[in-house]
Scaffold this active site. Structure first.
Site, PDB file in Angstrom:
ATOM      1  N   PRO A  90       0.804  -1.229   0.000  1.00 30.39           N
ATOM      2  CA  PRO A  90       0.000   0.000   0.000  1.00 30.39           C
ATOM      3  C   PRO A  90       0.834   1.275   0.000  1.00 30.39           C
ATOM      4  CG  PRO A  90      -0.815  -1.564   1.633  1.00 30.39           C
ATOM      5  CD  PRO A  90       0.503  -2.078   1.162  1.00 30.39           C
ATOM      6  N   GLU A 117       1.336  -8.571   8.403  1.00 29.73           N
ATOM      7  CA  GLU A 117       1.331  -7.141   8.700  1.00 29.73           C
ATOM      8  C   GLU A 117       2.228  -6.343   7.763  1.00 29.73           C
ATOM      9  OE1 GLU A 117       0.113  -3.691  10.522  1.00 29.73           O
ATOM     10  OE2 GLU A 117      -0.662  -5.729  10.727  1.00 29.73           O
ATOM     11  N   ARG A 155      -0.046  -7.822 -21.737  1.00 26.52           N
ATOM     12  CA  ARG A 155      -0.844  -7.491 -22.926  1.00 26.52           C
ATOM     13  C   ARG A 155      -0.156  -6.464 -23.814  1.00 26.52           C
ATOM     14  NH1 ARG A 155      -4.015  -3.097 -22.897  1.00 26.52           N
ATOM     15  NH2 ARG A 155      -5.708  -4.149 -23.998  1.00 26.52           N
TER      16      ARG A 155
END
Length: 246
Positions: A90, A117, A155
């Site tokens: 994050p 964690e 892709r």
């Protein structure tokens, strides 16, 4: 391209890598996947890969040893001098199409999918080249984030998509959101395809698509317009579009 994935849950990748475009890319030898359970590199008899954080706190933290040794093994095996080692977390930089295009130029990517964690900070500081976040939210682990990044990168590799121009006008590739698409029938229950798309006039069609991409971006993601330099035609169209919504 060689893609190595370090994870505690290799079974999560079976369906994703074995279907659709990602599988076709492997069949065309555009990419080779290698999913590794980094628990196999733990140097203790219980094969533990996490421990309590120094200083206390909730949760468990991934130990450096298994991941350090797994990455070293993969580098040596591939004889790759400078692979991109990507940590999904994050706190990483927000992922976007430009990053995907950048990663698509590499020959070797190593993804580290964490759980628990967090990671021992020495992993970030010593073996990671890129920290990536796919959004401002927290997932159970890095596996889903890795799948998103891998799909968006693979892709873009040569010969993967049937039409090599397919990705060139994708949303974000041009700096704008993609224009609307229509297919048969031309009249579906009274809902009609714009006449210009039926005209056969490729110049007018291209102009319409460019203008509609600009319109969609203005209405849905106006922040993107601050990041690109508009052509004179685009500036003119944008002024016209703004007047429509005054």
């Amino acid at each position: 391209m060689q893609i190595d994935i370090l994870t505690l849950f290799p079974e999560m990748f079976t369906g994703v890598l074995g279907t659709s475009i990602l599988n076709k890319a492997a069949e065309k030898s555009a990419v080779q996947y290698n999913v590794v359970n980094f628990r196999d590199f733990a140097d203790n008899k219980h094969a533990t890969v996490d421990d309590y954080p120094y200083g206390g706190g909730a949760g468990m933290v991934l130990k450096p040893q298994p991941i350090f040794d797994a990455v070293a093994f993969l580098k040596k095996k591939a004889e790759s001098k400078k692979p991109r080692v990507i940590l999904l977390c994050p706190q990483g930089e927000r992922y976007d199409q430009r990053k995907a295009e950048q990663l698509a130029q590499e020959e070797h990517l190593i993804f580290i999918c964490g759980h628990y964690e967090g990671y021992d900070e020495r992993i970030r500081e010593n073996i990671v080249t890129d920290e990536i976040s796919i959004g401002d939210y927290v997932l159970t682990g890095g596996e889903l984030g890795a799948m998103v990044v891998i799909d968006s990168v693979v892709r873009l590799l040569p010969e993967v998509l049937g039409n090599q121009e397919s990705h060139m006008k994708d949303s974000f590739s041009t700096g704008l959101l993609e224009h609307p698409h229509y297919t048969r029938p031309a009249d579906f229950r009274g809902l009609k395809v714009p006449e210009v798309l039926l005209s056969g006039n490729h110049k007018l069609i291209e102009e319409w698509r460019n203008k509609e991409a600009l319109r969609r971006t203005f209405l849905r993601r106006p922040d993107l317009l601050d990041k690109i330099e508009l052509t004179p035609d685009q500036q003119k169209w944008l002024s016209e579009i703004k007047k429509e919504y005054e």
